[in-house]
Design a protein around this motif. Structure first.
Motif, PDB file in Angstrom:
ATOM      1  N   GLN A  97      28.696  36.540  44.803  1.00 46.25           N
ATOM      2  CA  GLN A  97      28.072  36.394  43.489  1.00 46.25           C
ATOM      3  C   GLN A  97      26.948  37.395  43.242  1.00 46.25           C
ATOM      4  O   GLN A  97      26.643  37.724  42.097  1.00 46.25           O
ATOM      5  CB  GLN A  97      27.521  34.972  43.331  1.00 46.25           C
ATOM      6  N   ALA A  98      26.337  37.889  44.314  1.00 48.24           N
ATOM      7  CA  ALA A  98      25.212  38.819  44.148  1.00 48.24           C
ATOM      8  C   ALA A  98      25.666  40.219  43.748  1.00 48.24           C
ATOM      9  O   ALA A  98      24.844  41.044  43.327  1.00 48.24           O
ATOM     10  CB  ALA A  98      24.413  38.887  45.448  1.00 48.24           C
ATOM     11  N   LEU A  99      26.971  40.502  43.864  1.00 48.65           N
ATOM     12  CA  LEU A  99      27.472  41.833  43.539  1.00 48.65           C
ATOM     13  C   LEU A  99      27.828  41.917  42.064  1.00 48.65           C
ATOM     14  O   LEU A  99      28.448  40.997  41.513  1.00 48.65           O
ATOM     15  CB  LEU A  99      28.693  42.161  44.397  1.00 48.65           C
ATOM     16  N   PRO A 100      27.494  43.017  41.390  1.00 47.97           N
ATOM     17  CA  PRO A 100      27.787  43.172  39.957  1.00 47.97           C
ATOM     18  C   PRO A 100      29.276  43.396  39.701  1.00 47.97           C
ATOM     19  O   PRO A 100      29.868  44.334  40.226  1.00 47.97           O
ATOM     20  CB  PRO A 100      26.956  44.390  39.547  1.00 47.97           C
ATOM     21  N   ARG A 101      29.879  42.563  38.860  1.00 48.51           N
ATOM     22  CA  ARG A 101      31.294  42.680  38.543  1.00 48.51           C
ATOM     23  C   ARG A 101      31.527  43.789  37.519  1.00 48.51           C
ATOM     24  O   ARG A 101      30.656  44.129  36.716  1.00 48.51           O
ATOM     25  CB  ARG A 101      31.822  41.349  37.987  1.00 48.51           C
ATOM     26  N   THR A 102      32.741  44.317  37.543  1.00 49.15           N
ATOM     27  CA  THR A 102      33.182  45.269  36.526  1.00 49.15           C
ATOM     28  C   THR A 102      34.635  44.977  36.213  1.00 49.15           C
ATOM     29  O   THR A 102      35.251  44.094  36.839  1.00 49.15           O
ATOM     30  CB  THR A 102      32.980  46.727  36.988  1.00 49.15           C
ATOM     31  N   THR A 115      39.809  41.928  40.542  1.00 50.03           N
ATOM     32  CA  THR A 115      38.454  41.613  41.009  1.00 50.03           C
ATOM     33  C   THR A 115      37.792  42.879  41.519  1.00 50.03           C
ATOM     34  O   THR A 115      38.094  43.356  42.622  1.00 50.03           O
ATOM     35  CB  THR A 115      38.491  40.540  42.113  1.00 50.03           C
ATOM     36  N   CYS A 116      36.895  43.452  40.692  1.00 48.25           N
ATOM     37  CA  CYS A 116      36.268  44.722  41.033  1.00 48.25           C
ATOM     38  C   CYS A 116      34.750  44.647  40.837  1.00 48.25           C
ATOM     39  O   CYS A 116      34.251  43.810  40.072  1.00 48.25           O
ATOM     40  CB  CYS A 116      36.845  45.855  40.179  1.00 48.25           C
ATOM     41  N   TYR A 117      34.046  45.547  41.532  1.00 45.73           N
ATOM     42  CA  TYR A 117      32.582  45.539  41.520  1.00 45.73           C
ATOM     43  C   TYR A 117      32.060  46.952  41.314  1.00 45.73           C
ATOM     44  O   TYR A 117      32.684  47.931  41.745  1.00 45.73           O
ATOM     45  CB  TYR A 117      32.038  44.979  42.837  1.00 45.73           C
ATOM     46  N   ASP A 118      30.899  47.042  40.673  1.00 43.21           N
ATOM     47  CA  ASP A 118      30.210  48.323  40.501  1.00 43.21           C
ATOM     48  C   ASP A 118      29.150  48.444  41.590  1.00 43.21           C
ATOM     49  O   ASP A 118      28.089  47.838  41.525  1.00 43.21           O
ATOM     50  CB  ASP A 118      29.563  48.384  39.119  1.00 43.21           C
TER      51      ASP A 118
END
Length: 496
Positions: free
Chosen positions: A401-406, A414-417
């Motif tokens: 949850q602490a990682l910024p989604r993109t 399900t990807c993260y910036d």
């Protein structure tokens, strides 16, 4: 007496509890692990500087491997290379390269799933519509077939190459390694239609060991689809689920792997019409379990490989023979309707140190041969039944949850910036097998870059098929050993 029995029962329960805790702790992964974001992004930029350095490095690496392994004569060893280490990608950036990889991967998975589903219904390859016909028409088959010519970067039946000597004298060729295929083949002159490859196309007239296979031979009869040229020479056809195929003469040849002694009389296809297949590679080395696969023809009940990072210029080894024992073991299952693939007994998946509530039936083969879980060297991204995937993804998202989604990319939802970060902590993901065995995956094996600017995606994907596939991204950095004599597949991390 009652007190003695109580004490005995208490001690027995205590011993059982301690034993159970010991087993759980031994295989229980830590809740989080660290992803080196900077190193992953640096590797994506390095891809575009790769060329034929793999071939230049091979001799030194082979000598080093020989020293480390004691140059055992019982081992047949060859180096493995990722595709981009053999031939530059030809794409403008890493995002475009990723898109091509994922399109190719999707095509392969569709093909594998269709093969298994048809086999479960009792439909054999030989009953599917052939492209070659009998007798005089077969002699014109290689020039009479029409089909789409598609870039190998957009198709898929394998991502890792090895350097194999074909014929005598040996003509070095890059061959795709594929545990999902049995028939080995190489492009041959004269070409009716051959795709671009890194090496000169093999000319069978230049080899003193080339021998055509007769139509009435047991080897020819072992092919799923075959025909007879001029009532004497066996012709073969191998079709892949994405619509690509190879057609030509079936023959026996001498193959030389690495510094090992030549292996004679290996049956393989000499392809004169090869459509929509692999850019750079000259052909394919089939590592499946069928009678015509390379391990079966060698009579080798054990072989292993370790796949380096696909964005790396380094190489690792494919070995036949030797000790197949590994750190984590899984039972090798048999599918009576489909003997090519390597099915394993996957019992569960863990996230953040806890095994998820996924029904074991999600990973199991049914009585008809449908479903189950295979280990495949040519599929990139692990596929899971939709419900199993959703449970896995949701657990990972909750733990990250602490990682910024993109936004999602291609088959990744399900990807993260992670731009601007050197490293991040992510939930641990683990594959679980019977008897408490667990393979803990490195973070880079399931959170992967899809561009060079910092977009990372969760590298699992759902499938509507009943079949689950453990792909090569999840296998990276782990030696995977197949022991068909004892029906075991073993995994040893960090043994490339």
């Amino acid at each position: 007496m009652a007190s003695v029995l109580s004490l005995t029962l208490f001690l027995s329960l205590t011993h059982l509890l301690v034993f159970s805790m010991g087993r759980e702790l031994q295989s229980h992964p830590t809740p989080t692990t660290t992803l080196n974001v900077a190193a992953s992004l640096q590797a994506t930029r390095h891809v575009f500087s790769l060329s034929s350095t793999a071939e230049q490095q091979e001799q030194a690496e082979l000598e080093s491997a020989g020293e480390e392994e004691g140059s055992s004569k019982s081992l047949l060893t060859v180096r493995l290379h990722p595709r981009e280490a053999v031939k530059p990608s030809g794409h403008e950036d890493y995002a475009a390269l990723t898109a091509a990889r994922l399109r190719r991967d999707a095509a392969r998975v569709r093909g594998i799933s269709a093969r298994v589903a048809l086999a479960a219904k009792g439909v054999k390859h030989s009953e599917m519509e052939p492209l070659i016909e009998e007798d005089e028409e077969a002699s014109e088959a290689a020039s009479g077939i029409e089909g789409p010519v598609v870039s190998g970067m957009q198709q898929g039946s394998g991502e890792y190459f090895s350097r194999v000597g074909i014929g005598q004298p040996a003509h070095e060729q890059y061959m795709v390694l594929d545990t999902g295929s049995d028939v080995s083949w190489v492009q041959c002159e004269p070409c009716s239609d051959c795709y671009d490859q890194a090496d000169p196309v093999f000319n069978p007239t230049s080899s003193s060991s080339y021998r055509a296979v007769g139509c009435d031979s047991s080897v020819c009869r072992s092919l799923d689809v075959s025909a007879c040229r001029n009532n004497s020479t066996c012709m073969y056809q191998v079709s892949y689920g994405d619509g690509s195929y190879t057609v030509g003469d079936f023959a026996t040849e001498t193959l030389t792997l690495g510094q090992s002694a030549p292996v004679r009389n290996i049956a393989l296809g000499c392809g004169h019409d090869n459509e929509g297949l692999f850019v750079a590679a000259a052909g394919l080395l089939g590592l499946g379990q069928g009678a015509l696969s390379f391990p079966s023809q060698l009579g080798s009940h054990t072989f292993s490989y370790c796949l380096v990072d696909r964005d790396s210029s380094s190489s690792s080894t494919l070995q036949f023979g030797g000790d197949p024992a590994g750190t984590v073991t899984a039972p090798l299952m048999h599918n009576r309707r489909m003997n090519t693939f390597y099915y394993i007994g996957l019992s569960g998946i863990g996230v953040g140190g806890s095994v998820l509530s996924i029904p074991p039936s999600s990973f199991q083969m049914d009585e008809g041969g449908d479903g189950g879980t295979i280990v495949d060297s040519g599929t990139a991204i692990t596929r899971l039944q939709s419900q199993a995937y959703t449970t896995l993804r949701d657990a990972f998202v909750k733990g990250a949850q602490a990682l910024p989604r993109t936004s999602g990319v291609s088959l990744f939802d399900t990807c993260y910036d992670l731009s601007g970060r050197a490293s991040v902590d992510v939930p641990t993901v683990s594959l679980h097998f019977p008897e408490g065995q667990a393979l803990v995956l490195p973070a880079k094996n399931y959170l992967v870059p899809v561009d060079s600017t910092g977009t990372f995606c969760f590298a699992f994907a759902p499938t509507n098929s009943q079949l689950s596939i453990i792909g090569n991204v999840q296998q990276q950095g782990t030696r995977v050993a197949f022991d068909t004599a004892n029906s075991v597949v073993s995994f040893t991390p960090n043994k490339c």
